[in-house]
Write an enzyme that holds these catalytic residues in place. Structure first.
Site, short mmCIF file in Angstrom:
data_model
loop_
_atom_site.label_atom_id
_atom_site.label_comp_id
_atom_site.label_asym_id
_atom_site.label_seq_id
_atom_site.Cartn_x
_atom_site.Cartn_y
_atom_site.Cartn_z
N HIS A 97 -45.23 3.25 43.14
CA HIS A 97 -46.54 3.60 43.53
C HIS A 97 -47.63 2.51 42.61
O HIS A 97 -47.41 2.68 41.32
CB HIS A 97 -46.94 4.85 43.11
CG HIS A 97 -46.34 6.06 44.46
ND1 HIS A 97 -46.17 7.15 43.78
CD2 HIS A 97 -45.67 5.81 45.38
CE1 HIS A 97 -45.58 7.87 44.99
NE2 HIS A 97 -45.51 6.96 45.77
N LYS B 293 -43.57 -2.43 48.52
CA LYS B 293 -44.91 -2.62 49.29
C LYS B 293 -45.48 -3.98 48.43
O LYS B 293 -45.26 -4.04 47.22
CB LYS B 293 -45.55 -1.51 49.19
CG LYS B 293 -45.11 -0.61 50.35
CD LYS B 293 -45.99 0.60 50.47
CE LYS B 293 -45.89 1.46 51.61
NZ LYS B 293 -46.79 2.54 51.66
N ARG C 133 -36.62 10.96 49.47
CA ARG C 133 -37.56 10.30 48.33
C ARG C 133 -38.51 11.28 47.69
O ARG C 133 -38.76 11.35 46.52
CB ARG C 133 -38.51 9.16 49.11
CG ARG C 133 -39.50 8.34 48.01
CD ARG C 133 -39.99 7.15 48.97
NE ARG C 133 -41.34 6.76 48.43
CZ ARG C 133 -41.52 6.05 47.44
NH1 ARG C 133 -40.35 5.35 46.88
NH2 ARG C 133 -42.51 5.46 47.04
N TYR D 289 -47.70 14.91 43.67
CA TYR D 289 -46.32 15.79 43.45
C TYR D 289 -46.56 16.79 42.58
O TYR D 289 -45.90 17.95 42.56
CB TYR D 289 -45.16 14.93 43.08
CG TYR D 289 -44.55 13.74 44.30
CD1 TYR D 289 -43.79 14.20 45.04
CD2 TYR D 289 -44.91 12.54 44.07
CE1 TYR D 289 -43.58 13.53 46.03
CE2 TYR D 289 -44.49 11.53 44.96
CZ TYR D 289 -43.70 12.12 46.04
OH TYR D 289 -43.50 11.42 46.84
N ARG E 296 -38.01 4.06 49.48
CA ARG E 296 -38.24 4.26 51.04
C ARG E 296 -36.97 3.68 52.07
O ARG E 296 -36.10 2.90 51.66
CB ARG E 296 -39.50 3.33 51.35
CG ARG E 296 -40.66 3.63 50.44
CD ARG E 296 -41.83 2.67 50.54
NE ARG E 296 -43.00 2.96 49.58
CZ ARG E 296 -43.02 2.50 48.57
NH1 ARG E 296 -42.27 1.43 47.99
NH2 ARG E 296 -44.24 2.76 47.95
N HIS F 176 -37.55 10.08 54.81
CA HIS F 176 -38.37 10.17 53.58
C HIS F 176 -38.54 11.06 52.66
O HIS F 176 -39.14 11.13 51.59
CB HIS F 176 -39.97 9.64 54.32
CG HIS F 176 -40.99 8.99 53.34
ND1 HIS F 176 -40.72 7.67 52.87
CD2 HIS F 176 -42.32 9.45 52.75
CE1 HIS F 176 -41.69 7.51 52.09
NE2 HIS F 176 -42.45 8.54 52.23
#
Length: 341
Positions: free
Chosen positions: A287, A193, A264, A296, A169, A261
């Site tokens: 994730h 995150k 990514r 995806y 990110r 982004h």
């Protein structure tokens, strides 16, 4: 609230305002919420309280918030929809309001059973929009063409190569310090995150681009210095990176969906098209849920079928290692087995 998040005024009584500030500190320090999440949640709570204050005729206190029924929450969502807020925005608003009420309940400040009955609007998440393989390669080759200062061009090339080669990110990339990616490092440790760390293999193409930038940047610094800096030597702003990308895509005639982004997204899509295991991609992207990574697999088949045989466009450039090497560097449990392909 701390952490550089601007303070927003709340239309509420002092007891509720104090509780909101405590909740914000809890989100930041105990839950590791990002600055973006803190800012968004505060804005959502400010809007919710303004709605309650308007319809009750006075700023609410904790007792007032505890007395709200399900109809009041639904009326707020209806008002948001009438103002043009989409399902995703309203769903995030519900998450923020619910987070505060649950925290306040656990803290013994108020109890409102109605919040548990409030359902968030179902937001249809858009599919990722990756770059075509050739466009991604072109962008990295020409990334140094925009800035007037050569070292800034090398910085942009290094940053965009890192985003595409490691799937970071933009916030993760500009948050790196020099110690996070020492010369010759085989992997980079990323703080993602929720304060979760992960190690991502680093391709030679990434190491070369970063080394060229560091050799040219006029700003020194020790191991704790930011890896990517702006024109004055401070840590690079994500807004500056996005602006540089806008200039570059205009120069190259690339679509507006070409953003930091998107690199990514391209990393993940091109790896998947090259046969990488979905759980390996999940680990590389950081994730928390496999369902997020599974988006995806729904990307237009045009993107997947146009991917080269070995998994990554950088493989076509002489002297560059393929992204399959990223997969090879993963623990065996994360790699696809031939019998599974």
């Amino acid at each position: 609230m701390t952490g550089g998040v601007p303070s927003l005024g709340f239309a509420c009584q002092p007891d509720a305002a104090e509780a909101l500030e405590r909740w914000g500190r809890w989100l930041e320090h105990e839950r590791g919420a990002s600055t973006h999440t803190l800012r968004s949640y505060r804005a959502d709570l400010a809007g919710f309280l303004a709605f309650v204050a308007e319809h009750r005729g006075r700023p609410p206190g904790l007792n007032d918030l505890g007395a709200l029924d399900l109809g009041a929450f639904r009326a707020w969502l209806a008002a948001r929809a009438a103002d043009g807020a989409g399902a995703a925005t309203r769903s995030r608003g519900v998450s923020g309001v619910r987070s505060f009420f649950r925290w306040a309940d656990r803290s013994g400040l108020l109890h409102n059973p109605a919040i548990a009955l409030l359902t968030a609007p179902k937001a249809q998440r858009p599919l990722p929009r990756p770059l075509a393989a050739d466009d991604a390669a072109l962008l990295l080759e020409e990334a140094a063409a925009v800035p007037e200062a050569p070292w800034i061009g090398l910085r942009d090339r290094a940053l965009f190569t890192l985003l595409y080669g490691c799937g970071l990110r933009i916030s993760e990339a500009i948050g790196l310090n020099r110690s996070d990616l020492p010369a010759g490092a085989a992997s980079v440790r990323v703080l993602g995150k929720g304060g979760k760390q992960r190690d991502v293999p680093v391709l030679p193409a990434v190491r070369e681009a970063v080394a060229a930038y560091l050799a040219a940047v006029p700003w020194g610094g020790g191991r704790a210095a930011p890896l990517f800096v702006g024109a004055k030597g401070d840590r690079l702003s994500p807004d500056v990176a996005r602006r540089q990308m806008r200039h570059l895509r205009a120069l190259l005639g690339l679509p507006d969906s070409t953003t930091p982004h998107a690199l990514r997204h391209s990393f993940a899509t091109h790896l998947l098209g090259g046969g990488a295991d979905l759980r390996a991609i999940q680990d590389l992207l950081g994730h928390a849920s496999l369902s997020t990574t599974q988006r995806y697999t729904d990307v237009d088949a045009e993107h997947l079928l146009s991917v080269y045989e070995t998994a990554h466009p950088r493989a076509r450039r002489q002297g560059h290692q393929t992204v399959r090497s990223v997969c090879d560097a993963l623990p065996p449990r994360l790699r696809n087995q031939e019998s599974e392909r």
